[in-house]
Write an enzyme that holds these catalytic residues in place. Structure first.
Site, PDB file in Angstrom:
ATOM      1  N   GLY A 241     138.429 -36.186 -76.801  1.00 15.73           N
ATOM      2  CA  GLY A 241     139.402 -37.329 -77.262  1.00 15.73           C
ATOM      3  C   GLY A 241     140.771 -36.512 -77.545  1.00 15.73           C
ATOM      4  O   GLY A 241     141.273 -35.544 -76.987  1.00 15.73           O
TER       5      GLY A 241
ATOM      6  N   ILE B 266     142.070 -34.498 -79.899  1.00 14.72           N
ATOM      7  CA  ILE B 266     142.042 -32.919 -80.292  1.00 14.72           C
ATOM      8  C   ILE B 266     141.569 -32.310 -78.961  1.00 14.72           C
ATOM      9  O   ILE B 266     142.128 -31.290 -78.854  1.00 14.72           O
ATOM     10  CB  ILE B 266     141.258 -32.883 -81.792  1.00 14.72           C
ATOM     11  CG1 ILE B 266     142.223 -33.616 -82.515  1.00 14.72           C
ATOM     12  CG2 ILE B 266     141.414 -31.352 -81.732  1.00 14.72           C
ATOM     13  CD1 ILE B 266     141.439 -33.493 -84.181  1.00 14.72           C
TER      14      ILE B 266
ATOM     15  N   GLU C 129     130.519 -29.860 -98.741  1.00 19.01           N
ATOM     16  CA  GLU C 129     131.973 -29.282 -99.036  1.00 19.01           C
ATOM     17  C   GLU C 129     132.582 -29.785-100.308  1.00 19.01           C
ATOM     18  O   GLU C 129     132.455 -30.769-100.817  1.00 19.01           O
ATOM     19  CB  GLU C 129     132.862 -29.790 -98.141  1.00 19.01           C
ATOM     20  CG  GLU C 129     132.799 -29.492 -96.501  1.00 19.01           C
ATOM     21  CD  GLU C 129     133.778 -30.027 -95.812  1.00 19.01           C
ATOM     22  OE1 GLU C 129     134.714 -30.505 -96.106  1.00 19.01           O
ATOM     23  OE2 GLU C 129     133.357 -30.206 -94.407  1.00 19.01           O
TER      24      GLU C 129
ATOM     25  N   HIS D  65     138.038 -26.390 -94.437  1.00 19.87           N
ATOM     26  CA  HIS D  65     138.527 -27.842 -94.058  1.00 19.87           C
ATOM     27  C   HIS D  65     140.168 -28.216 -94.088  1.00 19.87           C
ATOM     28  O   HIS D  65     140.811 -28.939 -94.883  1.00 19.87           O
ATOM     29  CB  HIS D  65     137.866 -28.982 -94.966  1.00 19.87           C
ATOM     30  CG  HIS D  65     137.960 -30.228 -94.103  1.00 19.87           C
ATOM     31  ND1 HIS D  65     136.619 -31.074 -94.433  1.00 19.87           N
ATOM     32  CD2 HIS D  65     138.782 -30.627 -93.281  1.00 19.87           C
ATOM     33  CE1 HIS D  65     136.892 -32.055 -93.426  1.00 19.87           C
ATOM     34  NE2 HIS D  65     138.253 -32.213 -92.765  1.00 19.87           N
TER      35      HIS D  65
ATOM     36  N   ALA E 268     142.161 -27.335 -91.088  1.00 25.75           N
ATOM     37  CA  ALA E 268     142.512 -27.286 -89.841  1.00 25.75           C
ATOM     38  C   ALA E 268     143.767 -28.281 -89.681  1.00 25.75           C
ATOM     39  O   ALA E 268     144.749 -27.886 -88.855  1.00 25.75           O
ATOM     40  CB  ALA E 268     141.314 -27.470 -88.835  1.00 25.75           C
TER      41      ALA E 268
HETATM   42  N1  NAD Z   1     138.821 -30.375 -89.532  1.00 25.43           N
HETATM   43  C1  NAD Z   1     139.933 -31.022 -89.766  1.00 25.43           C
HETATM   44  O1  NAD Z   1     140.682 -31.025 -90.832  1.00 25.43           O
HETATM   45  C2  NAD Z   1     139.935 -32.522 -88.747  1.00 25.43           C
HETATM   46  C3  NAD Z   1     140.902 -33.078 -88.734  1.00 25.43           C
HETATM   47  C4  NAD Z   1     141.042 -34.000 -87.901  1.00 25.43           C
HETATM   48  C5  NAD Z   1     139.951 -34.746 -87.385  1.00 25.43           C
HETATM   49  N2  NAD Z   1     138.808 -33.738 -87.474  1.00 25.43           N
HETATM   50  C6  NAD Z   1     137.625 -34.392 -86.869  1.00 25.43           C
HETATM   51  O2  NAD Z   1     137.973 -34.220 -85.432  1.00 25.43           O
HETATM   52  C7  NAD Z   1     137.196 -35.474 -84.916  1.00 25.43           C
HETATM   53  C8  NAD Z   1     137.762 -35.648 -83.603  1.00 25.43           C
HETATM   54  O3  NAD Z   1     139.196 -36.078 -83.750  1.00 25.43           O
HETATM   55  P1  NAD Z   1     139.996 -36.649 -82.728  1.00 25.43           P
HETATM   56  O4  NAD Z   1     141.278 -37.010 -83.163  1.00 25.43           O
HETATM   57  O5  NAD Z   1     139.953 -35.906 -81.178  1.00 25.43           O
HETATM   58  O6  NAD Z   1     139.175 -38.013 -82.285  1.00 25.43           O
HETATM   59  P2  NAD Z   1     139.073 -38.924 -80.909  1.00 25.43           P
HETATM   60  O7  NAD Z   1     138.381 -40.449 -81.300  1.00 25.43           O
HETATM   61  O8  NAD Z   1     140.390 -38.973 -80.320  1.00 25.43           O
HETATM   62  O9  NAD Z   1     138.121 -38.170 -79.886  1.00 25.43           O
HETATM   63  C9  NAD Z   1     136.737 -37.910 -80.324  1.00 25.43           C
HETATM   64  C10 NAD Z   1     136.163 -37.847 -78.826  1.00 25.43           C
HETATM   65  O10 NAD Z   1     134.544 -37.705 -79.052  1.00 25.43           O
HETATM   66  C11 NAD Z   1     133.804 -38.546 -77.990  1.00 25.43           C
HETATM   67  N3  NAD Z   1     132.594 -38.783 -78.282  1.00 25.43           N
HETATM   68  C12 NAD Z   1     132.123 -39.595 -79.201  1.00 25.43           C
HETATM   69  N4  NAD Z   1     130.526 -39.570 -79.319  1.00 25.43           N
HETATM   70  C13 NAD Z   1     130.363 -38.403 -78.869  1.00 25.43           C
HETATM   71  C14 NAD Z   1     129.009 -37.697 -78.452  1.00 25.43           C
HETATM   72  N5  NAD Z   1     127.908 -38.214 -78.885  1.00 25.43           N
HETATM   73  N6  NAD Z   1     129.314 -36.667 -77.802  1.00 25.43           N
HETATM   74  C15 NAD Z   1     130.319 -36.165 -77.429  1.00 25.43           C
HETATM   75  N7  NAD Z   1     131.474 -36.882 -77.504  1.00 25.43           N
HETATM   76  C16 NAD Z   1     131.597 -37.811 -77.971  1.00 25.43           C
HETATM   77  C17 NAD Z   1     134.654 -39.828 -77.906  1.00 25.43           C
HETATM   78  O11 NAD Z   1     134.289 -40.430 -76.613  1.00 25.43           O
HETATM   79  C18 NAD Z   1     136.173 -39.216 -77.929  1.00 25.43           C
HETATM   80  O12 NAD Z   1     136.722 -38.879 -76.805  1.00 25.43           O
HETATM   81  C19 NAD Z   1     137.405 -36.538 -85.788  1.00 25.43           C
HETATM   82  O13 NAD Z   1     136.486 -37.625 -85.662  1.00 25.43           O
HETATM   83  C20 NAD Z   1     137.231 -35.744 -87.183  1.00 25.43           C
HETATM   84  O14 NAD Z   1     136.187 -36.166 -87.857  1.00 25.43           O
HETATM   85  C21 NAD Z   1     138.801 -32.899 -88.321  1.00 25.43           C
END
Ligand code: NAD
Length: 331
Positions: A156, A158, A267, A286, A288
């Protein structure tokens, strides 16, 4: 002019109190109530009559939602909406918003920082030098990154942002994402493969999928067993995507070489968490997503999402558009 009440349950990032200032500058008459709690009963008591809710990490489940008598909008202070019952909110006509793009840069850079740390072990060398030693190096020789493979789970916002950064370091990139078109991967110059193949071929596996029923414990004992013994796991998505007990075992028994984690199943972790004792694990709390710019964008847009709904306008990002049968699930 109507007076609105907006309740803020909990916000964790520094400067997050400035969300109140953003709301104050909206032109609406808004009373802001800050609860500083994640406890469902306290949220219901403090937000039962609120027109809007701003939520950090507090779980907003069906029970809580059914007790929000006037609520029109739940605005998540972040990207992930895994702790909010999107369907229950939709059933009550509540719009759930998030800020999907505030930290794409930061999280993708954190993933690369983890990768470089796991490969170059600069901290190990630094501690070695500070303890008065110079050579030989305490750790084994690292592999050349240009000959290594990064496997991205979840391509997605990230995941995609990690790709050019990793390619810039010379890594070959694979991705697994069952919901993305084959040609999307092709334009990035990477290969889309199944999860099993990704786990077998990758030297670094980096998780970037959302947490949901399908991805809960997506990486467990069997999946870790498919990885190379020399491989590393990176998790910046959500803790429960990895079965932490299985990970701990895999790290202790040498099934994989190491891990770098920004998120954990619990957490903050209990002090007794065995992961905290392992030498081959790096954990950050947490963070990032953190930078001055990302957090100020987050404050601004979390507040603007609330204001848009209260004004009857379309917010920038609706997380439960599908459940609400709206034509705008995402920006
Ligand atoms: N650590 C942190 O501080 C932090 C910060 C922001 C986001 N995040 C996490 O990162 C995640 C991803 O963020 P993003 O902005 O890229 O989200 P996004 O929705 O743009 O991308 C998520 C991707 O995962 C794919 N996906 C869904 N189900 C799946 C599966 N079973 N197997 C493989 N891929 C699958 C989706 O198709 C999508 O392309 C968020 O959901 C959030 O939980 C963490």
């Amino acid at each position: 002019m109507s007076r609105f009440k907006v309740t803020i349950t909990d916000l964790v990032a520094p400067g997050s109190h400035l969300v109140e200032r953003e709301l104050g500058e909206s032109g609406l008459d808004i009373e802001v109530v800050y609860l500083d709690t994640r406890a469902p009963e306290e949220i219901i008591r403090g937000a039962g009559d609120a027109d809007g809710l701003i939520v950090g990490d507090a779980p907003i489940n069906r029970y809580v939602i059914e007790h929000l008598d006037r609520c029109r909008v739940i605005s998540r202070y972040g990207i992930g909406v895994d702790r909010i019952d999107l369907q229950a909110a939709a059933e009550r006509g509540i719009v759930v918003c998030n800020v999907p793009d505030y930290c794409i840069e930061e999280v993708s850079t954190h993933a690369v920082a983890f990768l470089l740390y796991l490969n170059r072990r600069v901290d190990t060398y630094h501690r070695h030098v500070r303890s008065g030693q110079w050579s030989p190096p305490p750790a084994g020789l690292p592999a050349r990154l240009q000959e290594q493979v990064l496997g991205i789970v979840g391509l997605g916002n990230i995941g995609k942002a990690v790709v050019p950064k990793a390619q810039g370091l010379g890594l070959c990139v694979l991705a697994y994402d069952p919901y993305i078109a084959e040609d999307a991967a092709g334009t990035l110059g990477i290969e889309l493969v199944g999860l099993e193949e990704l786990l077998r071929r990758s030297d670094y596996v980096s998780l970037h999928c959302p947490l949901n029923e399908e991805t809960y414990h997506l990486i467990g004992q069997a999946e870790l067993g498919l990885m190379k013994r020399s491989a590393f796991l990176i998790n910046l998505a959500r803790g429960p995507i990895v079965d932490q007990r299985a990970l701990c075992q895999a790290l202790t028994s040498g099934t994989i070489a190491g891990a770098a984690l920004d998120v954990l199943e619990q957490e903050p972790p209990p002090v007794s968490d065995p992961l905290l004792q392992l030498e081959n694990v790096l954990i950050t709390p947490h963070v990032a997503s953190w930078s001055k710019q990302s957090l100020s964008q987050l404050r601004r847009e979390t507040a603007r999402n609330v204001v848009a709904v209260l004004k009857g306008e379309t917010p920038r990002s609706v997380a439960n558009g599908r459940e609400l049968h709206l034509p705008y699930p995402k920006p």
